[in-house]
Each structure stands twice: as C-alpha cells, then as structure tokens.
Motif scaffolding. Structure first.
Motif, PDB file in Angstrom:
ATOM      1  N   HIS A   6       0.822  -1.210   0.000  1.00 44.54           N
ATOM      2  CA  HIS A   6       0.000   0.000   0.000  1.00 44.54           C
ATOM      3  C   HIS A   6       0.856   1.261   0.000  1.00 44.54           C
ATOM      4  O   HIS A   6       0.327   2.363   0.060  1.00 44.54           O
ATOM      5  N   GLY A   7       2.159   1.109  -0.069  1.00 43.24           N
ATOM      6  CA  GLY A   7       3.047   2.259   0.015  1.00 43.24           C
ATOM      7  C   GLY A   7       3.274   2.925  -1.327  1.00 43.24           C
ATOM      8  O   GLY A   7       2.529   2.724  -2.283  1.00 43.24           O
ATOM      9  N   GLY A 128      -7.507   1.423  -3.395  1.00 44.27           N
ATOM     10  CA  GLY A 128      -6.831   2.037  -2.259  1.00 44.27           C
ATOM     11  C   GLY A 128      -5.589   2.767  -2.710  1.00 44.27           C
ATOM     12  O   GLY A 128      -5.144   2.648  -3.856  1.00 44.27           O
ATOM     13  N   GLU A 129      -5.019   3.523  -1.799  1.00 44.75           N
ATOM     14  CA  GLU A 129      -3.821   4.301  -2.076  1.00 44.75           C
ATOM     15  C   GLU A 129      -2.705   3.398  -2.605  1.00 44.75           C
ATOM     16  O   GLU A 129      -2.394   2.358  -2.027  1.00 44.75           O
ATOM     17  N   GLY A 130      -2.131   3.777  -3.751  1.00 43.56           N
ATOM     18  CA  GLY A 130      -1.043   3.020  -4.330  1.00 43.56           C
ATOM     19  C   GLY A 130      -1.472   1.790  -5.102  1.00 43.56           C
ATOM     20  O   GLY A 130      -0.621   1.008  -5.533  1.00 43.56           O
ATOM     21  N   GLN A 131      -2.787   1.612  -5.294  1.00 42.46           N
ATOM     22  CA  GLN A 131      -3.264   0.430  -6.010  1.00 42.46           C
ATOM     23  C   GLN A 131      -4.074   0.854  -7.227  1.00 42.46           C
ATOM     24  O   GLN A 131      -3.576   1.625  -8.039  1.00 42.46           O
ATOM     25  N   ASN A 157      -9.024   3.800   6.805  1.00 38.65           N
ATOM     26  CA  ASN A 157      -7.933   4.129   7.730  1.00 38.65           C
ATOM     27  C   ASN A 157      -7.284   5.448   7.309  1.00 38.65           C
ATOM     28  O   ASN A 157      -7.422   5.895   6.168  1.00 38.65           O
ATOM     29  N   PRO A 158      -6.586   6.126   8.239  1.00 35.39           N
ATOM     30  CA  PRO A 158      -6.078   7.478   7.967  1.00 35.39           C
ATOM     31  C   PRO A 158      -5.266   7.611   6.692  1.00 35.39           C
ATOM     32  O   PRO A 158      -5.445   8.588   5.944  1.00 35.39           O
ATOM     33  N   SER A 159      -4.395   6.667   6.380  1.00 33.03           N
ATOM     34  CA  SER A 159      -3.552   6.817   5.204  1.00 33.03           C
ATOM     35  C   SER A 159      -4.314   6.624   3.894  1.00 33.03           C
ATOM     36  O   SER A 159      -3.781   6.894   2.815  1.00 33.03           O
ATOM     37  N   ASN A 160      -5.575   6.167   3.983  1.00 35.01           N
ATOM     38  CA  ASN A 160      -6.369   5.955   2.763  1.00 35.01           C
ATOM     39  C   ASN A 160      -7.493   6.976   2.612  1.00 35.01           C
ATOM     40  O   ASN A 160      -8.276   6.894   1.668  1.00 35.01           O
ATOM     41  N   ALA A 165     -11.819   9.736  -0.443  1.00 27.95           N
ATOM     42  CA  ALA A 165     -12.544  10.940  -0.853  1.00 27.95           C
ATOM     43  C   ALA A 165     -12.554  11.076  -2.378  1.00 27.95           C
ATOM     44  O   ALA A 165     -13.583  11.422  -2.981  1.00 27.95           O
ATOM     45  N   GLU A 166     -11.415  10.807  -3.006  1.00 24.65           N
ATOM     46  CA  GLU A 166     -11.336  10.875  -4.469  1.00 24.65           C
ATOM     47  C   GLU A 166     -12.235   9.808  -5.108  1.00 24.65           C
ATOM     48  O   GLU A 166     -12.927  10.071  -6.095  1.00 24.65           O
ATOM     49  N   LEU A 167     -12.220   8.607  -4.542  1.00 28.68           N
ATOM     50  CA  LEU A 167     -13.060   7.529  -5.054  1.00 28.68           C
ATOM     51  C   LEU A 167     -14.537   7.894  -4.946  1.00 28.68           C
ATOM     52  O   LEU A 167     -15.300   7.743  -5.915  1.00 28.68           O
TER      53      LEU A 167
END
Length: 225
Positions: A6-7, A128-131, A157-160, A165-167
């Motif tokens: 996810h990074g 998700g973020e980075g995917q 979760n906070p990092s996502n 929001a964009e999704l």
C-alpha cells in the motif's frame, strides 16, 4: 507486507511484492481478520435479484480467490478473474473456482472483456492508495451489462482517507450522470486489524472500511406478477 503493497513503490515493484506474497497471503489476511471478501459477497448476493448460478461475474484484482470462495458459497458459479500479479493468479488457478483467469493491471490497460459482458463485477481490496486508481472505475462500468451490479470496497484508515474521498467523488459523479444507481454504501467498523497504532480507529486496534453496491443504468423494469 501490507504496508509495503500500500506504500509509494512504483507499480513493477508492487507487483513483485504481490508475487512474493502469494504463498503467505491467505495466512496473513486471516491473522488480520480481513472481512472484506465475506462482506462484499454477502452484500452482492443480497442485492442480486435473480438466482445467481447462471450469472457471469468478473472478479477484478482477484488475488488468490478469497472473494470467489465466498461468492461460490452464495450460488455464483460462472466466475472470471483478472489480476496484475502472476503469483496471485497461479494461486487463484489452483483453487478451481474460476472458469477464466487473465493477467491485467487495471488503471494501466483496459479490462480484457467486451462491453456489457458481465452481470456483476467486484473489486475487493484493490481500491486504495497506491493500487487501482479511482479514475479506472468507468472501465468497470464498461464491461457491466445494463441492470448489472458492481460491488466495490475501500478502507477508511487514515492513510487511505484522501484516496477514499477521491473515489467517492468519482462514484457520486457517475451517479449524478445517470450511469448507475446506488444500492448500498455500508461503513463497517471492524474491517480488519490495524497494522500500526497510527492506522487504528480510535484506539480499537482495527480499521474500518466500506462496501458499495451500484446497479448500472438503465435498470430493467420490474416484471409484472
């Protein structure tokens, strides 16, 4: 391993990480009490109006087949899958759950399917973020039949949160445009165990997530009687 995929690594590196993770993936997500496959399959089965045995379904980012296992329990038998990781596809193939499996990196290329081909499409765990980028959502609609269903999940979760929001902006724009109708948007508190204290929801040790179910327009009218 969860943090790594996810990074911020470049796509080839993330796919290499998934290839290496395939053998331990199910063991790891079981330890995290990962509930998304069960929740998504249950939500889709609840929304689906007809007996699902003859329905053609595409499982995008199918991984090792966790979602397919849950769908089969609920009567879906004609399952196709795509994933960008050859290692994950090899595991999915060994389950015998899929009639067809193809390599595809959604967001970088179109899905390997004609327009309006599937009665239902699922994307569980990969939004998700980075995917998979949120901009790829219209491609999911392209391969869905009018009146067909799309079941999507993401984490809260906070990092996502920025990705979420964009999704949701994309989902809402498509709804305003009349591309689909929202059937369900359910926030779930204990989605999976958090991998760090910073990601935990209010110190619970878990993160939350959400299941969305949409129906592509035009929706066929109800049959009388």
């Amino acid at each position: 391993r969860v943090a790594a995929v996810h990074g911020g690594a470049a796509l080839p590196e993330r796919l290499r990480l998934y290839d290496g993770w395939a053998a331990r993936y199910e063991q790891d997500v079981a330890a995290l009490e990962y509930r998304a496959p069960h929740l998504a399959a249950a939500s889709l089965a609840f929304a689906f109006p007809a007996p699902p045995a003859g329905a053609r379904l595409l499982d995008v980012a199918c991984g090792t087949g966790l979602v397919a296992r849950e769908l089969r329990r609920r009567g879906f038998h004609c399952l196709h899958g795509v994933d960008g990781s050859a290692g994950m596809l090899e595991r999915a193939r060994s389950t015998g759950l899929y009639r067809q499996l193809r390599w595809c990196v959604l967001g970088r290329e179109p899905l390997p399917a004609p327009a309006e081909h599937y009665d239902a499409v699922t994307v569980v765990g990969a939004l998700g973020e980075g995917q998979v980028p949120s901009a790829a959502v219209p491609e999911l609609l392209r391969v869905t039949k009018p009146g067909g269903f799309l079941c999507l999940t993401t984490r809260s979760n906070p990092s996502n949160l920025q990705y979420k929001a964009e999704l949701e902006a994309v989902l809402e724009r498509l709804e305003r445009q009349g591309a689909w109708q929202k059937v369900l948007a359910q926030e779930v508190e204990r989605w999976e165990r958090a991998t760090s204290e910073e990601e935990s929801t209010q110190g619970t040790g878990y993160i939350s997530g959400v299941v969305y179910v949409y129906r592509k327009c035009p929706v066929p009218p109800l049959e009388e009687g």
